[in-house]
Design a protein around this motif. Structure first.
Motif, PDB file in Angstrom:
ATOM      1  N   ARG A  15       0.833  -1.202   0.000  1.00 13.49           N
ATOM      2  CA  ARG A  15       0.000   0.000   0.000  1.00 13.49           C
ATOM      3  C   ARG A  15       0.873   1.260   0.000  1.00 13.49           C
ATOM      4  NH1 ARG A  15      -0.497   3.714   3.588  1.00 13.49           N
ATOM      5  NH2 ARG A  15       1.237   3.508   4.994  1.00 13.49           N
ATOM      6  N   ARG A  16       0.284   2.399  -0.160  1.00 16.62           N
ATOM      7  CA  ARG A  16       0.946   3.693  -0.236  1.00 16.62           C
ATOM      8  C   ARG A  16       0.419   4.429  -1.448  1.00 16.62           C
ATOM      9  NH1 ARG A  16       5.786   6.197   2.673  1.00 16.62           N
ATOM     10  NH2 ARG A  16       4.696   5.810   4.603  1.00 16.62           N
ATOM     11  N   TYR A 270      17.642   7.446  12.882  1.00 16.69           N
ATOM     12  CA  TYR A 270      16.740   6.290  12.966  1.00 16.69           C
ATOM     13  C   TYR A 270      15.855   6.410  14.214  1.00 16.69           C
ATOM     14  CZ  TYR A 270      18.652   3.225   9.275  1.00 16.69           C
ATOM     15  OH  TYR A 270      19.001   2.664   8.083  1.00 16.69           O
ATOM     16  N   VAL A 273      13.264   9.114  13.710  1.00 13.12           N
ATOM     17  CA  VAL A 273      12.223   8.692  12.781  1.00 13.12           C
ATOM     18  C   VAL A 273      11.217   7.801  13.512  1.00 13.12           C
ATOM     19  CG1 VAL A 273      11.870   7.182  10.813  1.00 13.12           C
ATOM     20  CG2 VAL A 273      13.590   8.939  10.709  1.00 13.12           C
ATOM     21  N   GLU A 274      11.737   7.001  14.446  1.00  9.21           N
ATOM     22  CA  GLU A 274      10.831   6.128  15.178  1.00  9.21           C
ATOM     23  C   GLU A 274      10.018   6.918  16.201  1.00  9.21           C
ATOM     24  OE1 GLU A 274      12.760   2.656  16.743  1.00  9.21           O
ATOM     25  OE2 GLU A 274      10.839   1.618  16.816  1.00  9.21           O
ATOM     26  N   LEU A 347       3.454   9.143   8.118  1.00 10.75           N
ATOM     27  CA  LEU A 347       4.830   9.031   8.624  1.00 10.75           C
ATOM     28  C   LEU A 347       5.203   7.593   8.953  1.00 10.75           C
ATOM     29  CD1 LEU A 347       5.253  12.075  11.064  1.00 10.75           C
ATOM     30  CD2 LEU A 347       6.253  11.766   8.814  1.00 10.75           C
ATOM     31  N   ASP A 348       4.227   6.764   9.271  1.00  7.53           N
ATOM     32  CA  ASP A 348       4.532   5.419   9.735  1.00  7.53           C
ATOM     33  C   ASP A 348       3.881   4.376   8.832  1.00  7.53           C
ATOM     34  OD1 ASP A 348       4.966   3.059  11.027  1.00  7.53           O
ATOM     35  OD2 ASP A 348       4.622   3.886  13.027  1.00  7.53           O
ATOM     36  N   PRO A 349       4.698   3.617   8.087  1.00  7.05           N
ATOM     37  CA  PRO A 349       4.129   2.633   7.163  1.00  7.05           C
ATOM     38  C   PRO A 349       3.394   1.499   7.872  1.00  7.05           C
ATOM     39  CG  PRO A 349       6.501   2.367   7.327  1.00  7.05           C
ATOM     40  CD  PRO A 349       6.157   3.624   8.057  1.00  7.05           C
ATOM     41  N   ARG A 350       3.623   1.346   9.197  1.00  6.02           N
ATOM     42  CA  ARG A 350       2.959   0.239   9.904  1.00  6.02           C
ATOM     43  C   ARG A 350       1.480   0.506  10.135  1.00  6.02           C
ATOM     44  NH1 ARG A 350       7.143   0.098  14.704  1.00  6.02           N
ATOM     45  NH2 ARG A 350       6.980   2.286  14.183  1.00  6.02           N
TER      46      ARG A 350
ATOM     47  N   ASN B 106      14.805  -1.565  10.479  1.00  4.86           N
ATOM     48  CA  ASN B 106      14.141  -0.291  10.756  1.00  4.86           C
ATOM     49  C   ASN B 106      12.674  -0.384  10.325  1.00  4.86           C
ATOM     50  OD1 ASN B 106      13.105   2.388  10.260  1.00  4.86           O
ATOM     51  ND2 ASN B 106      15.177   3.108  10.638  1.00  4.86           N
ATOM     52  N   ILE B 108      10.416   1.980   9.889  1.00  2.00           N
ATOM     53  CA  ILE B 108       9.846   3.120   9.179  1.00  2.00           C
ATOM     54  C   ILE B 108      10.359   3.217   7.741  1.00  2.00           C
ATOM     55  CG2 ILE B 108       9.476   5.622   9.274  1.00  2.00           C
ATOM     56  CD1 ILE B 108       8.403   4.443  11.743  1.00  2.00           C
ATOM     57  N   HIS B 156       7.574  -4.882   8.566  1.00  2.00           N
ATOM     58  CA  HIS B 156       6.417  -5.532   9.189  1.00  2.00           C
ATOM     59  C   HIS B 156       5.599  -6.356   8.203  1.00  2.00           C
ATOM     60  CE1 HIS B 156       4.524  -1.943   7.515  1.00  2.00           C
ATOM     61  NE2 HIS B 156       3.411  -2.634   7.530  1.00  2.00           N
TER      62      HIS B 156
END
Lengths: 354, 272
Positions: A15-16, A270, A273-274, A347-350, B106, B108, B156
């Motif tokens: 997705r995106r 990193y 970003v998290e 911001l977060d692909p999860r 990572n 993200i 993920h």
């Protein structure tokens, strides 16, 4: 494996592509429904407020006829349902009624005062975020060493000082003793002429009118109130940043990044970003909370923003003013949270959105 | 080029805690030959992980590492290497694979981006497009069926086995001569464990690389390692070729460790 397949992308890409659009659409629909709820709530405020507004306006010596006349004038003699329809109708025309006391239109009052408050809290949140995240991240990186100790001392100090008290101290030190900031006379000095209203933001309007003197006066008058709110809320940002960035720096992910030979600045990036989703959320929540929550600081700096105005309205039981404030604060809060949802989702692909 | 890729002698790690100094590692000697897999086995807390972090220079500032020598073939003494220079050793000369691949990657950044960050960190002057091609080939090499899709995706979206394959691909992208694997299969499904171990040992053998394989799983050691080092309380209590140590353990602790592995007869008892 043929080299040509290297740049071909799989048939079902993650997705995106359609994700953000779907996300924005679903949030906007929710926003619309929620705004309707806020409107209804602000309307019901009149009927749940104790006392009769007509009696309040007429004063203690008015005759029953006068009270009835006022009641009819306000439309309070009609059914609740009819009043609701009138209210919605007025709202659609941009008419939120008039203040019981000043007879000024609520819409124009909000239009005049909201920019003053928005610029104040927006700059304060930006200041607080930049300073707070910087201090917090430094503390997380140098945990237990001097930058952390200094940062934590500052954090506890500004977290324990109430904003109005800090405001008074800053006025005393920076204005009275050092003379570095102008007197707390509102958005501009007493001698300055307010530029012609275009956007409602004095700084921008002064630039449009080409009055540089007024512009710099407005900027310097922003300094102390922004510093007050910024320092107090920077402490909150510092606390959040220290724990979230610290957690990310101690994670297995950071360890693996180091084991791959990534430089410290990349490891720190990193971690940022998290942590950024949490920090952005925090900024949004503080922005919404400050809207009206900074009334007392506005008062101290004679800032003619919406906070002072609403505070006065509440103290005088000026229902249309309170109604207008509930509506504006509710709407801006909802819009802020909707933007937050969208930004954090991007911001977060999860985070996936069904 | 010598036959010993990594030679560690008298490694000690002292960790300063508020309650005093803890001697986590007390004089460990080990060496890894070219093309060899050295198993390091021991229970949790015996100092296995601290030993490899000490070699890699990844311990926190409150830990003090000492040794007679930590010699990496073709590079020199790691102990004498300043912290900043150690960064160039990690990733480029020594690859690292940890347990729990989801914790390593990572969350993200896309997988493609993580390959690119690695190239950028080591100043390989590889552009984004070239990095993608290299990453594509690496993923292909670790048995990922659709590399392009994985590169565009995020950690993920992968299964545990796939994620660990990505980690292995990252760890070997810059062709390090030595691979350090810290419990590389812990937390994965039993069938995936075997696949991952076959993959890593295959990569080591085919390229004449060497590997330091840290695990608490004697079965893995017996199957893949040539020599083994048994650790207890921060010390090496036994070392030697795997077959010798397994068949005729000299130390009481090694005997207990071997006996703790469930036997076929016992498993029959349980099922019956």
């Amino acid at each position: 494996m043929a080299l040509s397949t290297i740049t071909t992308r799989g048939p079902s890409r993650p997705r995106r592509a359609s994700g953000p659009l779907k996300l924005v659409a679903s949030r906007l629909l929710f926003l619309f429904v929620a705004l309707f709820g806020v409107v209804t709530l602000s309307f019901l405020l009149v009927s749940v407020t104790p006392g009769d507004p007509a009696e309040l306006i007429a004063g203690p010596v008015a005759s029953q006829d006068q009270i009835d006349a006022i009641r009819a004038d306000l439309g309070l003699d009609q059914s609740l349902w009819q009043q609701y329809l009138d209210y919605i109708g007025g709202l659609l025309r941009g008419d939120l009624g008039t203040s019981y006391y000043t007879n000024l239109s609520i819409t124009s009052e909000i239009g005049n005062r909201l920019p003053a408050t928005l610029i104040l809290i927006a700059l304060s949140v930006v200041f607080a975020a930049v300073v707070g995240v910087g201090v917090g991240a430094a503390g997380a990186y140098f945990r237990g060493r001097w930058p952390d100790k200094v940062g934590r001392f500052g954090t506890s100090l500004f977290q324990s000082v109430p904003d109005f008290f800090l405001a008074l101290i800053l006025i005393y030190v920076v204005f009275f003793v050092l003379g570095l900031a102008p007197a707390p006379t509102g958005q501009i000095g007493i001698g300055d002429v307010r530029p012609e209203k275009v956007t409602g933001f004095i700084t921008i309007d002064a630039l449009i009118a080409g009055e540089m003197g007024t512009f710099w006066s407005a900027v310097s008058h922003l300094f102390l109130p922004v510093l007050t709110l910024g320092l107090v809320y920077a402490a909150y940002f510092a606390k959040t940043a220290r724990s979230t960035v610290g957690k990310a720096l101690n994670s297995q992910q950071a360890q693996f990044a180091r084991a791959m030979g990534l430089p410290e600045r990349t490891v720190l990036r990193y971690a940022f970003v998290e942590a950024r989703g949490t920090i952005v959320t925090y900024a949004g929540v503080i922005f919404a909370a400050l809207l009206g929550g900074e009334a007392i600081v506005e008062r101290i700096f004679a800032w003619d923003g919406i906070g002072t105005w609403a505070l006065q309205g509440i103290l005088r039981l000026d229902v249309p003013v309170v109604q207008g404030m509930v509506l504006v604060a509710g709407a801006i809060t909802l819009v802020t949270y909707t933007l937050l949802d969208i930004i954090v989702g991007l911001l977060d692909p999860r985070i996936t959105h069904g | 080029m010598s036959d010993t890729v990594l030679d560690v002698r008298g490694l000690t790690v002292d960790i300063a805690t508020p309650d005093g100094t803890v001697n986590a590692v007390r004089g460990v000697d080990l060496h890894v030959g070219r093309g060899e897999i050295l198993g390091v086995v021991g229970e949790s807390g015996c100092g296995k992980s601290t030993t490899i972090k000490g070699i890699l220079g990844l311990l926190p500032p409150n830990a003090e590492v000492g040794a007679e020598m930590i010699e990496l073939d073709g590079y020199g003494d790691l102990l004498a290497t300043p912290r900043k220079k150690m960064r160039e050793v990690r990733g480029r000369r020594i690859g690292f694979v940890a347990q729990n691949p989801f914790g390593s990657l990572n969350p993200i950044y896309s997988i493609e981006r993580q390959f690119y960050e690695l190239q950028k960190a080591h100043g390989t002057k590889v552009g984004k497009k070239e990095s993608r091609e290299i990453a594509h080939a690496m993923l292909d090499g670790v048995g990922i069926v659709n590399p392009a899709r994985v590169l565009d995706g995020y950690a993920h979206q992968l299964s545990g086995g796939m994620a660990q394959r990505v980690v292995i691909a990252l760890a070997t992208t810059l062709s390090p001569q030595l691979l350090i694997a810290d419990e590389p299969t812990t937390g994965l499904d039993a069938t995936v464990q075997a696949q991952i171990m076959d993959l890593i040992s295959g990569l080591v053998r085919s390229e004449q690389r060497s590997m330091l394989l840290v695990t608490h799983d004697l079965g893995v050691i017996a199957q893949y390692a040539q020599r083994v080092v048994v650790m207890l309380d921060g010390e090496v209590v036994e070392h030697g070729p795997v077959m010798e140590v397994m068949v005729d353990p000299q130390h009481e602790y090694t005997r207990k460790l071997i006996n703790s592995v469930p036997k076929r007869e016992e498993l029959h008892d349980v099922t019956a």
